[in-house]
Scaffold this motif. Structure first.
Motif, PDB file in Angstrom:
ATOM      1  N   LEU A 111      -1.909  59.265  86.907  1.00  0.00           N
ATOM      2  CA  LEU A 111      -2.491  59.905  87.243  1.00  0.00           C
ATOM      3  C   LEU A 111      -2.378  61.337  87.482  1.00  0.00           C
ATOM      4  O   LEU A 111      -0.655  61.262  88.634  1.00  0.00           O
ATOM      5  N   GLY A 112      -3.063  62.683  87.259  1.00  0.00           N
ATOM      6  CA  GLY A 112      -2.611  63.759  87.450  1.00  0.00           C
ATOM      7  C   GLY A 112      -3.647  64.442  87.702  1.00  0.00           C
ATOM      8  O   GLY A 112      -3.436  64.068  89.146  1.00  0.00           O
ATOM      9  N   CYS A 113      -4.297  65.019  88.145  1.00  0.00           N
ATOM     10  CA  CYS A 113      -4.868  65.923  88.891  1.00  0.00           C
ATOM     11  C   CYS A 113      -6.269  65.578  90.125  1.00  0.00           C
ATOM     12  O   CYS A 113      -6.517  66.062  90.417  1.00  0.00           O
ATOM     13  N   GLY A 114      -6.160  63.871  89.383  1.00  0.00           N
ATOM     14  CA  GLY A 114      -7.461  63.542  90.093  1.00  0.00           C
ATOM     15  C   GLY A 114      -8.507  64.160  90.020  1.00  0.00           C
ATOM     16  O   GLY A 114      -9.186  63.783  90.616  1.00  0.00           O
ATOM     17  N   GLY A 169     -10.152  65.361  86.196  1.00  0.00           N
ATOM     18  CA  GLY A 169     -11.095  65.456  85.180  1.00  0.00           C
ATOM     19  C   GLY A 169     -10.612  66.832  85.115  1.00  0.00           C
ATOM     20  O   GLY A 169     -11.071  67.256  83.863  1.00  0.00           O
ATOM     21  N   GLN A 170      -9.008  67.221  85.464  1.00  0.00           N
ATOM     22  CA  GLN A 170      -8.910  68.385  84.386  1.00  0.00           C
ATOM     23  C   GLN A 170      -7.919  68.377  83.612  1.00  0.00           C
ATOM     24  O   GLN A 170      -7.800  69.458  82.730  1.00  0.00           O
ATOM     25  N   GLY A 226      -6.551  65.492  81.717  1.00  0.00           N
ATOM     26  CA  GLY A 226      -6.485  64.349  80.785  1.00  0.00           C
ATOM     27  C   GLY A 226      -5.543  63.591  81.084  1.00  0.00           C
ATOM     28  O   GLY A 226      -5.682  62.357  79.964  1.00  0.00           O
ATOM     29  N   SER A 227      -4.481  63.454  81.789  1.00  0.00           N
ATOM     30  CA  SER A 227      -3.467  62.499  81.753  1.00  0.00           C
ATOM     31  C   SER A 227      -4.112  60.830  82.110  1.00  0.00           C
ATOM     32  O   SER A 227      -3.361  60.211  81.464  1.00  0.00           O
TER      33      SER A 227
HETATM   34  S1  FES Z   1      -6.065  62.527  86.658  1.00  0.00           S
HETATM   35 FE1  FES Z   1      -6.962  64.568  85.443  1.00  0.00          FE
HETATM   36  S2  FES Z   1      -7.840  64.347  84.504  1.00  0.00           S
HETATM   37 FE2  FES Z   1      -7.451  62.479  85.558  1.00  0.00          FE
END
Ligand code: FES
Ligand code: FES
Length: 164
Positions: free
Chosen positions: A40-43, A45-46, A48-49
């Motif tokens: 889980l990165g940005c949460g 949709g930006q 891609g992680s």
């Molecule tokens: S956590 Fe960054 S796109 Fe899903």
């Protein structure tokens, strides 16, 4: 949203949950199913992680509500491994040391797997466009990532792991 009973497949196993339908898939994977390989990165949709495959297509699981997964087949990075060993695309990324912090890499491997399953010989421009559209790597590992894709394309033949 109220809780609802939802059934889908994750890495070949049937899963039933009772959760609000707007729960992001990434939370179910990480917290309910303990599949921590999906990051889980940005949460938002930006970045891609959090990319997984849904019916063979790369999706950002932070931006995928559970209701949309009903009846579908989800593949996570754990589903690409063979027994207790990395899968072939993972192994090439390891061999090429195609990561620095590594946070983006599991999602990128999912997208590369989907790309090579559908399009076994993408041009460099097609590979870059496919990854650029979906992924951020803040560490600057792009050259090693692209080298890994070239090796996977040249050495593996048709890539499996992304069900039709
Ligand atoms: S956590 Fe960054 S796109 Fe899903
Ligand atoms: S290796 Fe760190 S973000 Fe890509």
């Amino acid at each position: 949203m109220p809780e609802q009973r939802l059934t889908f497949e994750v890495n070949g196993k049937s899963v039933d949950v009772n959760l609000p339908g707007d729960t992001p898939l990434v939370h179910v994977l990480r917290h309910d199913l303990a599949l921590k390989g999906t990051r889980l990165g940005c949460g938002e949709g930006q970045c891609g992680s959090c990319t997984v495959l849904l019916d063979g297509n790369p999706v950002q699981s932070c931006d995928t509500p559970l209701w949309s997964v009903e009846g579908g087949r989800v593949t996570t990075i754990e589903g690409l491994a063979e027994a207790d060993a990395p899968g072939p695309v993972q192994q090439i990324f390891l061999d090429e040391q195609a990561a620095q912090c590594g946070y983006c890499i599991n999602g990128i491997i999912m997208s590369v797997t989907a790309l090579l399953a559908r399009h076994p010989r993408p041009t460099r421009a097609e590979t870059v466009a496919h990854l650029d559209e979906r992924h951020l790597c803040r560490c600057g590992a792009q050259a090693r990532i692209l080298r890994s894709v070239d090796r996977a394309m040249n050495e593996l033949g048709p890539v499996t792991g992304a069900p039709e």
